[in-house]
Design an enzyme around this catalytic site. Structure first.
Site, PDB file in Angstrom:
ATOM      1  N   SER A  60       0.793  -1.234   0.000  1.00  0.00           N
ATOM      2  CA  SER A  60       0.000   0.000   0.000  1.00  0.00           C
ATOM      3  C   SER A  60       0.820   1.276   0.000  1.00  0.00           C
ATOM      4  CB  SER A  60      -0.957   0.010   1.191  1.00  0.00           C
ATOM      5  OG  SER A  60      -2.053  -0.836   0.952  1.00  0.00           O
ATOM      6  N   LYS A  63      -0.228   3.763  -2.580  1.00  0.00           N
ATOM      7  CA  LYS A  63      -1.261   4.793  -2.432  1.00  0.00           C
ATOM      8  C   LYS A  63      -0.665   6.190  -2.276  1.00  0.00           C
ATOM      9  CE  LYS A  63      -4.841   1.748  -0.546  1.00  0.00           C
ATOM     10  NZ  LYS A  63      -4.139   0.505  -0.192  1.00  0.00           N
ATOM     11  N   SER A 120      -6.059   3.315   4.433  1.00  0.00           N
ATOM     12  CA  SER A 120      -5.464   2.566   3.325  1.00  0.00           C
ATOM     13  C   SER A 120      -6.504   1.685   2.645  1.00  0.00           C
ATOM     14  CB  SER A 120      -4.282   1.711   3.821  1.00  0.00           C
ATOM     15  OG  SER A 120      -3.476   1.308   2.747  1.00  0.00           O
ATOM     16  N   LYS A 223       3.115   6.470   5.244  1.00  0.00           N
ATOM     17  CA  LYS A 223       2.240   5.415   4.737  1.00  0.00           C
ATOM     18  C   LYS A 223       2.771   4.035   5.094  1.00  0.00           C
ATOM     19  CE  LYS A 223      -1.468   4.299   2.620  1.00  0.00           C
ATOM     20  NZ  LYS A 223      -1.529   3.166   3.561  1.00  0.00           N
TER      21      LYS A 223
END
Length: 490
Positions: A60, A63, A120, A223
């Site tokens: 992720s 993202k 997320s 993140k």
């Protein structure tokens, strides 16, 4: 009899142990490779590197690029934060982590951004991709173009969420560069990555790495990620005093061990980084997006259309300021206000001039910025000033695309505001409001400047904002050493 019964029992225990061992062995064999990278965010200097240019599954962390492009699209007018996105069946079919969107559901873009940044959510990431480019495939192509322009030389994106897909690969180095670009290119959105929780309209979601945000001093993003192929990944940023460090880990064995390793790398970075260093901001990547119905191409480092528009508006506002006479002193009639939205400076000024001509000289006029939604307030004309009018005309003519919307919105949750102080005179309060608006145009551009008379002075307020907008504006002003506090509805 008892002895005979114990044999099958022992065999059963052995079989269970063997099955358990077989289940564990593939996990060890398929454990994701470790990679780590640390930079001084101020100048990009590398402070640590281990396996950092090996192409691995990013999970992720993907993202970050999805959100970078969404922020870019908003800044350049491709889509608005309050534009409602229709959720496709394709988005709803994404596996967890997800927000739980329904096919056909309409939701404002800002809520999808929050879901992707904080929780997320994979369904939100796909919905964002489809909203910007029409399909995940086209969005991935744009991700790759942007990555290449950033210097992410070993990255290939195939989707917007980061779930394992053949060929969807990146490196610890590239993801660190992306995290730095997010911080410098879109500071107005960066606070999203440090929110412990966020309202997504569907439900309240919680940050995927809130433990580290709470436990590591100075941590404010960015993140996390996890898939079996990637292991536990994290790009983290922390600031202490004037120093900012970004550290990336791929291939963590668990959330706890990954966080511990990132904390170790951040500590290393703060030890190695000098206290003072010249800040070298990264160049913005080339932009390829849609404005209106056309497609524009802007080379890396060139001024963005939205930024150019804000620059032109600042020039107009400065000309307006020079043309104003001092406001009436307390006790006299409060000056009515001409309200124009941020794209309506040109016709707002023309309207002010027309009113001045109709009402005669020696009466001041104030021009305040707002957004679309309520009736235009009354105007008091301006003292004629030939030099000032010439400078206004020149600024307006240099900006032929401006268009007026004579309304100020109080719908869509725009019942919030911020206060930036109480002043002894109305004139001083209005002066501070104008100066502050020009200082922080990114978040105050669509707000309404309002002076409220109190028994002990005049409050300088920006109104007509959403709660999130007011919160962001206040945070950014405080970062500039300008005191403020939020004002709730009513």
């Amino acid at each position: 009899m008892k002895k005979r019964d114990s044999v099958p029992a022992r065999i059963g225990l052995v079989m269970i142990a063997v099955i358990g061992l077989c289940a564990l062995l593939p996990l060890r064999a398929e454990a994701a490779p470790y990679a780590g990278y640390v930079i001084d965010a101020r100048n990009g200097k590398v402070l640590y590197s281990n396996n950092a240019e090996t192409r691995l599954h990013p999970a992720s962390l993907t993202k970050m690029m999805t959100l970078y492009i969404v922020f870019e699209a908003v800044e350049n007018g491709e889509i608005g934060l309050d534009d409602r996105v229709t959720i496709s069946r394709n988005a709803t079919r994404e596996p967890p982590s997800k927000l739980g969107l329904r096919s056909g559901q309409k939701i404002a873009l800002r809520y999808l951004i929050r879901a992707a940044a904080v929780k997320s959510a994979n369904d939100a990431a796909t919905a964002l991709a489809e909203a910007i480019e029409g399909s995940v495939e086209r969005f991935a192509q744009r991700m790759n173009r942007t990555a290449k322009s950033m210097g992410m030389r070993d990255t290939t994106f195939k989707n917007a969420h980061g779930l394992t897909q053949s060929g969807h690969l990146s490196t610890a180095r590239d993801m660190t560069l992306l995290g730095r670009q997010l911080f410098y290119d879109y500071p107005q959105y960066y606070n999203l990555f440090s929110r412990i929780s966020a309202d997504t309209q569907v439900r309240t979601v919680y940050h995927t790495n809130r433990r580290m945000l709470r436990s590591y001093r100075g941590a404010d993003g960015i993140k996390t990620g996890y898939t079996r192929a990637a292991g536990f990944t994290l790009v983290a940023s922390a600031q202490r005093g004037g120093e900012r460090i970004i550290a990336t880990v791929f291939g963590g064995k668990s959330t706890a061990s990954r966080n511990a390793k990132v904390a170790e790398l951040l500590d290393l970075g703060f030890r190695k980084a000098p206290s003072r260093v010249a800040v070298a901001r990264p160049a913005r990547p080339a932009y390829l997006g849609k404005i209106g119905t056309g497609t524009v191409r802007i080379a890396a480092g060139a001024e963005r259309p939205a930024l150019a528009a804000r620059t032109r508006r600042a020039a107009v506002a400065a000309a307006v300021t020079r043309s104003l006479r001092p406001m009436p002193r307390p006790g006299s009639e409060t000056a009515p206000v001409l309200v124009a939205d941020s794209d309506g400076i040109k016709r707002a000024l023309l309207a002010a001039q027309e009113t001045a001509e109709a009402a005669g000289p020696n009466t001041p006029v104030e021009v305040a910025q707002g957004s679309a939604g309520s009736e235009l307030a009354k105007v008091r004309p301006v003292v004629r000033d030939q030099a000032a009018e010439a400078s206004i005309t020149q600024a307006v003519q240099a900006d032929p695309v401006q268009e007026v919307v004579r309304r100020v919105s109080t719908s869509g949750g725009r019942h919030w505001g911020i206060n930036i102080g109480r002043y002894p005179t109305e004139y001083k309060a209005r002066q501070v409001l104008l100066q502050t608006a020009l200082t922080e145009m990114a978040t105050l551009d669509d707000s309404l400047r309002k002076v409220v008379r109190r028994p002990t002075g005049f409050d300088a307020n920006f109104m007509g904002m959403t709660r999130d907008g007011a919160d962001l504006a206040c945070r950014r002003l405080q970062a500039k050493q300008i005191s403020c506090f939020m004002i709730g509805p009513g």
